[in-house]
Enzyme design. Structure first.
Site, short mmCIF file in Angstrom:
data_model
loop_
_atom_site.label_atom_id
_atom_site.label_comp_id
_atom_site.label_asym_id
_atom_site.label_seq_id
_atom_site.Cartn_x
_atom_site.Cartn_y
_atom_site.Cartn_z
CG ASN A 161 -37.54 -1.93 22.15
OD1 ASN A 161 -37.63 -0.70 22.12
ND2 ASN A 161 -38.57 -2.72 22.42
CE LYS A 170 -38.62 -3.43 26.36
NZ LYS A 170 -39.51 -4.50 26.77
CG HIS A 206 -42.49 -4.49 21.20
ND1 HIS A 206 -43.02 -4.69 22.45
CD2 HIS A 206 -41.19 -4.86 21.28
CE1 HIS A 206 -42.07 -5.15 23.26
NE2 HIS A 206 -40.95 -5.26 22.57
CD GLU A 215 -42.93 -3.68 26.01
OE1 GLU A 215 -42.43 -2.66 25.52
OE2 GLU A 215 -42.26 -4.52 26.65
CD GLU A 223 -39.41 -9.12 20.99
OE1 GLU A 223 -38.28 -8.96 21.44
OE2 GLU A 223 -40.31 -8.27 21.09
N GLY A 251 -39.29 -8.88 29.28
CA GLY A 251 -39.14 -8.11 30.52
C GLY A 251 -39.42 -8.92 31.77
CB SER A 257 -35.69 -12.34 29.58
OG SER A 257 -36.84 -11.74 30.13
#
Ligand code: PEP
Length: 257
Positions: free
Chosen positions: A9, A11, A94, A96, A164, A170, A210
Site C-alpha cells: 500500500n 498510500k 483502511h 486511515e 491491521e 506506521g 509495521s
C-alpha cells in the site's frame, strides 16, 4: 494450502514518474518469485501508467479506495467500474480512511458489495485502536467491524481480509506473530460462523502493521496468517522484494515439511 499474498500500500506517496521508477525497480525480480501473489497499490493517478508496465508480468495491481456508485455526479470520486478496467484488487476500509475521512462500517459495507459486483477483489481492513486493545476489546471490535462490513452478503468471492491493529500501522510497533495469529484465527472462526467452514478455510487473511523485511518471517510462519499488507516498507524496493522472497521461501518450506 492458501496462496500467500503480499500487497504493498503506497498510500499518498509517489508522483507518476516516481511510481514508474519504483515499479521498474521491483519488476524483474518480483516477477520471477512464484507461489506468492504480489500486489501493488499505487495512488489513483499512477494506476494507468503502472498497469501498462505490469501488463505482461505476474504482479497484480490494486487501488487504495473507491466510491460505491458506478458513475454520476460525485465530483472527485473514483468508481468500481473505472477501477475494474485497470485493477484486480481494491483496499477498502483502511484505518486511515476510517480515521481521517470518517468512513463508517455502513459505507464500507456498500463499498465491499460494489467492488465484488464490479469484479474487483476487496482487501477489507479491520483492526482495533490502541485503547481498545489495552481494554481487552480486540475480539469485540474486529467481530463488529466484520459483521457490519459483510452485512447482507451471501458470498465472499475473492475477498481478502487484512487484520491491521491501528496502533501498529506506521508506528514501527508491530504486533507479535503470536498475537496476530490468534486474532486472525478468531476472525477465521467468525467467518465460519457467518458463512461456513469451507469459506473460512479458503479465505485469505493478512496481517498489516509495521511489517518490514526484518519481521515478515515472524508472521508468515504462522498457520493462520496468509501474507501481509505492507505500507511504508513497500516504498523501498529492496525491502519489498525481500518481504516477498522470504514469504515464498518460508511457505514452500512449510508446504514441503
Ligand atoms: C498499511 O498501510 O496498511 C500499513 C500496514 O502501513 P505500515 O506497514 O507502514 O504500518
Amino acid at each position: 494450502m492458501r496462496t500467500p499474498l503480499i500487497a504493498g500500500n503506497w498510500k499518498m506517496n509517489t508522483t507518476v514518474s516516481e511510481a514508474k521508477e519504483l515499479v521498474h525497480k521491483i519488476l524483474k525480480v518480483l516477477d520471477k518469485i512464484e507461489n506468492v501473489e504480489k500486489v501493488i497499490c499505487p495512488p489513483f493517478v499512477s494506476l494507468a501508467a503502472v498497469a501498462e508496465i505490469l501488463k505482461y508480468s505476474s504482479i497484480k495491481l490494486g487501488a487504495q479506495n473507491m466510491y460505491f456508485k458506478d458513475k454520476g455526479a460525485y465530483t472527485g470520486e473514483v468508481s468500481p467500474l473505472m477501477l475494474a478496467d485497470l485493477c484486480e484488487y481494491v483496499i477498502i476500509g483502511h484505518s486511515e480512511r476510517r480515521q481521517y475521512f470518517n468512513e463508517t462500517d455502513g459505507l464500507i459495507n456498500k463499498k465491499v458489495k460494489a467492488a465484488l459486483e464490479a469484479g474487483l477483489k476487496p482487501i477489507l481492513c479491520i483492526g482495533e485502536k490502541l485503547e481498545e486493545n489495552e481494554a481487552g476489546k480486540t475480539e469485540k471490535v474486529v467481530s463488529r467491524q466484520l459483521y457490519l462490513a459483510l452485512a447482507d452478503m451471501d458470498r465472499l468471492s475473492g475477498t481478502v481480509i487484512a487484520y491491521e491493529p491501528v496502533w501498529a500501522i506506521g508506528s514501527g510497533r508491530s504486533a507479535t506473530g503470536e498475537q496476530a495469529n490468534e486474532t486472525i484465527g478468531f476472525i477465521r472462526q467468525k467467518i465460519a460462523n457467518l458463512y461456513d467452514r469451507v469459506t473460512a478455510q479458503n479465505l485469505r487473511i493478512l496481517y498489516g502493521g509495521s511489517v518490514t523485511a526484518d519481521n515478515i518471517s515472524e508472521f508468515v510462519k504462522q498457520i493462520e496468517i496468509d501474507g501481509a499488507l505492507v505500507g511504508g516498507a513497500s516504498l523501498q524496493a529492496e525491502q519489498f522484494i525481500s518481504i516477498v522472497r522470504q514469504t515464498a521461501d518460508i511457505r514452500s518450506h512449510l508446504a514441503s515439511g
